[in-house]
Design a protein around this motif. Structure first.
Motif, PDB file in Angstrom:
ATOM      1  N   ILE A   5     -38.464 -47.516  36.875  1.00  0.00           N
ATOM      2  CA  ILE A   5     -38.096 -46.845  35.701  1.00  0.00           C
ATOM      3  C   ILE A   5     -37.723 -45.389  36.283  1.00  0.00           C
ATOM      4  N   VAL A   6     -36.842 -44.877  35.411  1.00  0.00           N
ATOM      5  CA  VAL A   6     -36.227 -43.516  35.919  1.00  0.00           C
ATOM      6  C   VAL A   6     -36.546 -42.471  34.788  1.00  0.00           C
ATOM      7  N   SER A   7     -37.285 -41.246  35.131  1.00  0.00           N
ATOM      8  CA  SER A   7     -37.435 -40.257  33.975  1.00  0.00           C
ATOM      9  C   SER A   7     -36.679 -39.121  34.304  1.00  0.00           C
ATOM     10  N   SER A   8     -35.976 -38.464  33.723  1.00  0.00           N
ATOM     11  CA  SER A   8     -35.405 -37.279  34.140  1.00  0.00           C
ATOM     12  C   SER A   8     -35.016 -36.307  33.010  1.00  0.00           C
ATOM     13  N   THR A   9     -34.857 -34.940  33.397  1.00  0.00           N
ATOM     14  CA  THR A   9     -34.407 -33.898  32.400  1.00  0.00           C
ATOM     15  C   THR A   9     -33.176 -33.309  33.068  1.00  0.00           C
TER      16      THR A   9
END
Length: 161
Positions: free
Chosen positions: A124-128
């Protein structure tokens, strides 16, 4: 007919005066060339520190200011920006990944910076991320912003390390 000449002349002068206001000069767009980019990366690489990260330049420094200003940013001639993270993380704790790059649009004379903060956990990739336009470039200072020079909105203000 002579009675109309004076009001017509005054109206014309008023329109001319208003149309040539000096306010237009403040909103002029900077156009950058390949040669200008040497100020950004010194024809190889150049290290910059972030002076401040403004969510709105007129009103307040961003809540993430502390985590951005303790990083070092090495601008390279290949459009990459190496981000050397400091001790303060912005979003994701010890697993944070910080990346940046810039894009030069030669025909428009524009330079855009893209910043990404994220983490990878399992699959899972979480980014801003966000992109800002270069609006000021000097040998020891540069500003990327979503506004215009003198009317910065979201802004990153870099100073030479």
């Amino acid at each position: 007919m002579n009675k109309l000449k004076l009001p017509i002349a005054l109206t014309f002068l008023l329109i001319l005066f208003v149309a040539c206001s000096t306010d237009d000069e403040d909103n002029s767009l900077e156009i950058y060339t390949t040669e200008d980019l040497s100020l950004l990366h010194n024809n190889s690489s150049k290290t910059w520190e972030l002076e401040a990260y403004y969510q709105n330049y007129d009103n307040w420094v961003s809540d993430q200011n502390e985590c951005f200003v303790d990083d070092s940013y090495i601008f390279k001639s290949d459009n990459e920006v190496e981000v050397i993270s400091g001790n303060e993380n912005c979003y994701y704790g010890d697993s944070e990944i910080a990346e940046a790059s810039y894009t030069f649009y030669e025909e428009q004379g524009e330079v855009w910076l893209t910043m990404i903060r994220g983490k990878i956990t399992d699959n899972i990739v979480s980014s801003t991320s966000f992109s800002l336009k270069l609006i000021e470039l000097q040998e020891d200072r540069m500003v990327f912003s979503s506004g215009h020079k003198g009317d910065y909105k979201m802004a990153l203000i870099f100073v030479k390390n």
